[in-house]
Design an enzyme around this catalytic site. Structure first.
Site, PDB file in Angstrom:
ATOM      1  N   ASN A 199       0.735  -1.101   0.140  1.00 45.10           N
ATOM      2  CA  ASN A 199      -0.084   0.019   0.063  1.00 45.10           C
ATOM      3  C   ASN A 199       0.802   1.307  -0.184  1.00 45.10           C
ATOM      4  O   ASN A 199       1.745   1.304   0.753  1.00 45.10           O
ATOM      5  CB  ASN A 199      -0.941   0.180   1.203  1.00 45.10           C
ATOM      6  CG  ASN A 199      -2.038  -0.971   0.816  1.00 45.10           C
ATOM      7  OD1 ASN A 199      -2.427  -1.519  -0.140  1.00 45.10           O
ATOM      8  ND2 ASN A 199      -2.941  -1.224   2.014  1.00 45.10           N
ATOM      9  N   HIS A 418     -10.200  15.173 -13.152  1.00 51.37           N
ATOM     10  CA  HIS A 418      -9.451  14.513 -12.248  1.00 51.37           C
ATOM     11  C   HIS A 418      -8.119  15.349 -11.543  1.00 51.37           C
ATOM     12  O   HIS A 418      -7.479  15.908 -12.192  1.00 51.37           O
ATOM     13  CB  HIS A 418      -8.787  13.312 -12.842  1.00 51.37           C
ATOM     14  CG  HIS A 418      -8.024  12.273 -11.950  1.00 51.37           C
ATOM     15  ND1 HIS A 418      -6.607  12.092 -12.176  1.00 51.37           N
ATOM     16  CD2 HIS A 418      -8.394  11.819 -10.989  1.00 51.37           C
ATOM     17  CE1 HIS A 418      -6.294  11.205 -11.223  1.00 51.37           C
ATOM     18  NE2 HIS A 418      -7.236  10.984 -10.291  1.00 51.37           N
ATOM     19  N   HIS A 419      -8.095  15.482 -10.141  1.00 50.40           N
ATOM     20  CA  HIS A 419      -7.258  15.963  -9.493  1.00 50.40           C
ATOM     21  C   HIS A 419      -6.683  14.930  -8.501  1.00 50.40           C
ATOM     22  O   HIS A 419      -7.080  14.769  -7.563  1.00 50.40           O
ATOM     23  CB  HIS A 419      -8.030  17.017  -8.627  1.00 50.40           C
ATOM     24  CG  HIS A 419      -8.462  18.330  -9.504  1.00 50.40           C
ATOM     25  ND1 HIS A 419      -9.442  19.188  -8.690  1.00 50.40           N
ATOM     26  CD2 HIS A 419      -8.254  18.676 -10.550  1.00 50.40           C
ATOM     27  CE1 HIS A 419      -9.754  19.979  -9.510  1.00 50.40           C
ATOM     28  NE2 HIS A 419      -8.937  19.876 -10.629  1.00 50.40           N
ATOM     29  N   GLU A 420      -5.431  14.623  -8.968  1.00 51.05           N
ATOM     30  CA  GLU A 420      -4.603  13.658  -8.026  1.00 51.05           C
ATOM     31  C   GLU A 420      -3.656  14.590  -7.256  1.00 51.05           C
ATOM     32  O   GLU A 420      -3.027  15.429  -8.015  1.00 51.05           O
ATOM     33  CB  GLU A 420      -3.732  12.660  -9.029  1.00 51.05           C
ATOM     34  CG  GLU A 420      -2.617  11.699  -8.164  1.00 51.05           C
ATOM     35  CD  GLU A 420      -3.568  11.154  -6.975  1.00 51.05           C
ATOM     36  OE1 GLU A 420      -4.259  10.247  -7.059  1.00 51.05           O
ATOM     37  OE2 GLU A 420      -3.208  11.646  -5.788  1.00 51.05           O
ATOM     38  N   HIS A 488     -10.809  10.092  -3.628  1.00 46.97           N
ATOM     39  CA  HIS A 488     -10.199   8.848  -3.234  1.00 46.97           C
ATOM     40  C   HIS A 488      -9.203   9.055  -2.207  1.00 46.97           C
ATOM     41  O   HIS A 488      -8.467   9.893  -2.057  1.00 46.97           O
ATOM     42  CB  HIS A 488      -9.703   8.139  -4.585  1.00 46.97           C
ATOM     43  CG  HIS A 488     -10.512   7.492  -5.399  1.00 46.97           C
ATOM     44  ND1 HIS A 488     -10.426   6.322  -6.266  1.00 46.97           N
ATOM     45  CD2 HIS A 488     -11.811   7.850  -5.875  1.00 46.97           C
ATOM     46  CE1 HIS A 488     -11.322   6.000  -6.855  1.00 46.97           C
ATOM     47  NE2 HIS A 488     -12.356   6.866  -6.856  1.00 46.97           N
ATOM     48  N   GLU A 513      -9.686  -1.320  -8.197  1.00 49.60           N
ATOM     49  CA  GLU A 513      -8.225  -1.090  -8.970  1.00 49.60           C
ATOM     50  C   GLU A 513      -7.329  -2.199  -8.253  1.00 49.60           C
ATOM     51  O   GLU A 513      -6.449  -2.770  -8.972  1.00 49.60           O
ATOM     52  CB  GLU A 513      -7.838   0.121  -8.539  1.00 49.60           C
ATOM     53  CG  GLU A 513      -7.654   0.217  -6.934  1.00 49.60           C
ATOM     54  CD  GLU A 513      -7.006   1.718  -6.568  1.00 49.60           C
ATOM     55  OE1 GLU A 513      -6.887   2.574  -7.520  1.00 49.60           O
ATOM     56  OE2 GLU A 513      -6.903   2.205  -5.433  1.00 49.60           O
TER      57      GLU A 513
HETATM   58  C1  NOJ Z   1      -5.586   5.853  -6.835  1.00 47.64           C
HETATM   59  C2  NOJ Z   1      -7.118   5.848  -7.408  1.00 47.64           C
HETATM   60  O1  NOJ Z   1      -7.828   5.199  -6.533  1.00 47.64           O
HETATM   61  C3  NOJ Z   1      -7.177   5.676  -8.778  1.00 47.64           C
HETATM   62  O2  NOJ Z   1      -8.609   5.557  -9.063  1.00 47.64           O
HETATM   63  C4  NOJ Z   1      -6.513   6.714  -9.678  1.00 47.64           C
HETATM   64  O3  NOJ Z   1      -6.574   6.210 -10.906  1.00 47.64           O
HETATM   65  C5  NOJ Z   1      -4.985   6.550  -9.299  1.00 47.64           C
HETATM   66  N1  NOJ Z   1      -4.844   6.874  -7.824  1.00 47.64           N
HETATM   67  C6  NOJ Z   1      -4.273   7.701  -9.714  1.00 47.64           C
HETATM   68  O4  NOJ Z   1      -4.655   8.970  -9.292  1.00 47.64           O
HETATM   69 CA    CA Z   2      -6.977   4.050  -4.285  1.00 45.06          CA
END
Ligand code: NOJ
Ligand code: CA
Length: 706
Positions: A199, A418-420, A488, A513
């Site tokens: 993780n 999408h905002h990572e 997320h 995922e």
């Molecule tokens: C983890 C998220 O759960 C997943 O859906 C996403 O594609 C990746 N992070 C990248 O942001």
């Molecule tokens: Ca995740």
């Protein structure tokens, strides 16, 4: 002592004060609250059976931030007053599993004074399906600040319950569940932690520490669940088990300095919840957590809508494609000249592919297309604890943000943002207004955000008070811009979607995922609705049709599910936000089964929990909002399941056409996951269907009114 002064002493002496009982409206659940030798205690009985034994309540405080002198705030209280009341109301969620929810409880507030002069109330609400209690700190002149060393709420279990648990962790919930008795948790913990070493961030604290929502079953068959509701401006609660006494004590998530929380009165903590029901289906039907949250805080909710979406996503998660545009080992986003860089040829968020996904969404009736990897910075986003990773504003050179949004709108579809953040929360806050303004400019109305990796500011944890405040800040600010949020890796939900219904989804658990990272256990989706989903919907991202990932990516992971079960999940995993997560080319091979995903509703008038057992199977029927159509879904564990379904929830006298998507006779999640059958038949409220879910299988039924 004469008789009169003896009576007076008796009345004032906390040790001999009598407990006060608060009963649920149906009288089956009884909470006894007492102050014993100056310590607040409670216990809970259900049908006269002890479920929670005498348990203490209170805190350990620190004097202040610098001098961490400990103050005992669990003992030395005196009772000032008790206040009881009753509440009965029915409310309508903006979206949900049903269109109307009854909120009915009896309450008791115990008003206490500590011997240092500080006041604290403990408020209990007792419902038919469980209880909630919280601490309230009234305003009091100058003594308004509380520094929490630890909350000491006990939950003393009356027996060695079976538990479906994941380890207590300040940074991740992305675990598989372990099923065992409370007394067996410590023995299993080392191997559970070992199995989850990959993780992206993890901070565990005890070999008997577990997370909420924790589902249990008592030896005599009651379903007991401990969680919390309305987590606002406070750290997320874990539970630490004293396995000799089968007693859990709250264990809050600390901040970078080790302090657990900061309170300024007037203040109240989140509710600590104990759901108790005599059947598993009643546990799924419970609205305890939502009822303990505040009503909707938004005046205008007309812009919030349930959404079915596809995404430029699975191909990246499985490793076929990349989020990054180049293979540069590192970038500085304000300096790197992407227009002069060699593209890696695997970047999927490019103009041609995004158009293909838009065409697919438009053709099949999906309202949004998530696009990940559209913005620069992905080359070194992961594992570097870098502060300035993304600006959330600048597209890669092959993603024409204006043209693609215009194209989507011309086809009746929206792109989903999408905002990572890569855990860099402060960097996200710096850019948030501009990022949301950019969304409005191009017509986005929903964002999937993410918090992968250790949190920045360094030393903070995903579930500490600081981050809890960050997640809500992002939701409230999004509401100002009329933007829906699906976060997320954020803190697990506690029903706040009632108050802020633009929080349409969270991950906050191990999602689909992980089918691409080694697989989920076949029982996973038979447990999540009892645990993670109690707090709010999950963006589980079902709908995978190609289980053999090595067919299209350099990845040996197998999806541990049959195809028919993937359909069932659209009903069993309630969410107003549902993704069809697989790639268009896989759906195109199974258009007859894909029809169910196209048809299934995502907002409901009514839900009927037909049969369930955590870890084994769940079957749910739901009536689509404003329609006579019903949808049924089942998910089953590695043993499969035989259902006998009475359709007596249908309107008597009416005829319906049922389309049954089931595992074929020889289907099996390991050996033959794609074998399914589709059968149509006329049904009425008198019909009984016999259906078999394969190992790791399930089924889905659409029932349309004729
Ligand atoms: C983890 C998220 O759960 C997943 O859906 C996403 O594609 C990746 N992070 C990248 O942001
Ligand atoms: Ca995740």
């Amino acid at each position: 002592m004469n008789y009169k002064s003896f009576l007076l002493a008796l009345a004032l002496c906390p040790a001999v004060m009598r407990a006060t009982d608060v009963k649920s409206p149906d009288g089956r659940l009884v909470v006894s609250v007492d102050l014993q030798n100056g310590t607040p205690v409670y216990k809970v009985n259900y049908d006269k059976r002890e479920v929670v034994k005498k348990s203490k309540l209170g805190f350990e405080l620190y004097e202040n931030f610098q001098d961490r002198k400990v103050i005992d705030f669990q003992n030395n209280f005196e009772k000032l007053k008790e206040v009881t009341s009753t509440f009965d109301d029915t409310w309508s969620p903006v979206w949900g599993e049903e269109s109307s929810i009854r909120n009915n409880y009896n309450s008791l507030t115990l008003e206490l004074k500590h011997n240092d002069g500080r006041l604290m109330n403990i408020c209990f609400r007792v419902f038919n399906d469980g209880i909630g209690f919280r601490y309230e700190f009234p305003q009091q002149g100058a003594t308004n600040y509380y520094f929490i060393k630890e909350e000491k709420s006990e939950f003393a279990m009356a027996g060695d319950n079976m538990a479906w648990w994941i380890p207590g962790d300040y940074d991740t919930q992305e675990y598989s569940y372990t099923t065992c008795k409370l007394s067996e948790i410590a023995g299993k913990m080392p191997s559970v932690l070992k199995a989850h070493e990959g993780n992206s961030s993890s901070t565990t604290f005890s070999n008997t520490g577990v997370q909420t929502s924790l589902q249990m079953k008592t030896p005599d068959g009651l379903y007991v669940n401990i969680h919390e509701a309305a987590l606002v401006d406070y750290p997320c609660m874990h539970l630490n088990l004293d396995d000799k006494n089968l007693t859990f004590t709250s264990w809050l998530t600390p901040d970078a300095t080790g302090m657990k929380g900061y309170i300024q009165a007037p203040f109240h903590t989140p509710w600590r919840t104990i759901m108790i029901t005599d059947s598993a289906t009643k546990a799924l039907a419970s609205r305890l957590i939502l009822n303990l949250n505040e009503p909707c805080a938004l005046d205008d909710v007309s812009w919030i809508h349930p959404t079915k979406y596809v995404g430029v996503w699975w191909a990246m998660i499985t490793g076929k494609n990349t989020w990054a545009y180049t293979d540069l080992p590192n970038v500085k986003i304000d300096e790197t000249r992407y227009d002069k860089c060699e593209p890696n040829g695997k970047h999927l968020a490019n103009n041609d592919s995004v158009r293909r996904y838009i065409d697919f969404a438009s053709k099949h009736g999906f309202s949004e297309v998530l696009v990940e990897g559209w913005n620069k910075g992905w080359e070194d986003w992961f594992g570097k604890t870098k502060e300035y990773v993304f600006d959330f504003l600048t597209p890669y050179p092959d993603f024409d943000i204006k043209a693609l949004n215009d194209y989507a709108h011309s086809k009746g579809v929206k792109l989903m943002m999408h905002h990572e953040t890569s855990g860099s929360a402060r960097n996200y806050e710096r850019h948030m207004d501009q990022a949301y303004q950019l969304m409005k400019k191009y017509g986005y109305d929903a964002v999937k955000s993410g918090y992968v990796g250790p949190i920045l500011p360094r030393g903070e944890y995903h579930y500490g008070q600081w981050m809890v405040n960050h997640y809500l800040y992002a939701i409230k600010k999004a509401a100002d811009y009329k933007i829906m949020v699906n976060a997320h890796e954020a803190v697990r939900p506690t029903g706040l979607c009632r108050t802020y219904p633009n929080l349409v989804g969270n991950e906050s658990a191990r999602g689909t995922e992980y089918e691409a990272f080694g697989g989920n256990t076949p029982d996973h989706t038979t447990i999540l609705p009892f645990t993670r989903l109690q707090g709010g919907p999950m963006d589980y991202t079902p709908g995978i049709f190609e289980m053999n990932i090595s067919k299209f990516a350099d990845n040996s992971s197998k999806v541990n599910s049959t195809l028919a079960r993937q359909l069932g999940l659209y009903v069993t995993m309630y969410s107003p936000l549902q993704m069809a997560a697989d790639m268009p080319e896989h759906y195109e091979q199974f258009m007859d089964a894909f029809q169910f995903i196209k048809d299934v509703a995502i907002d409901w008038d009514k839900s009927v929990y037909l049969e369930a057992e955590p870890g084994d199977y769940i079957t749910i029927a739901r009536k689509a909002k404003g329609s006579e159509d019903w949808f049924v879904g089942n998910t089953s564990d590695e043993n499969g399941h035989q259902s006998v379904l009475k359709l007596d929830f249908l309107t008597p006298g009416k005829k319906y056409t049922a389309t049954i998507y089931a595992d074929a006779k020889n289907a099996d999640y390991q050996n033959n996951p794609q074998a399914y059958t589709i059968k149509k038949q006329t049904v009425t409220s008198k019909s009984v269907l016999k259906l078999k879910a394969a190992r790791g299988g399930g089924y889905a039924i659409s029932i349309k009114a004729n």
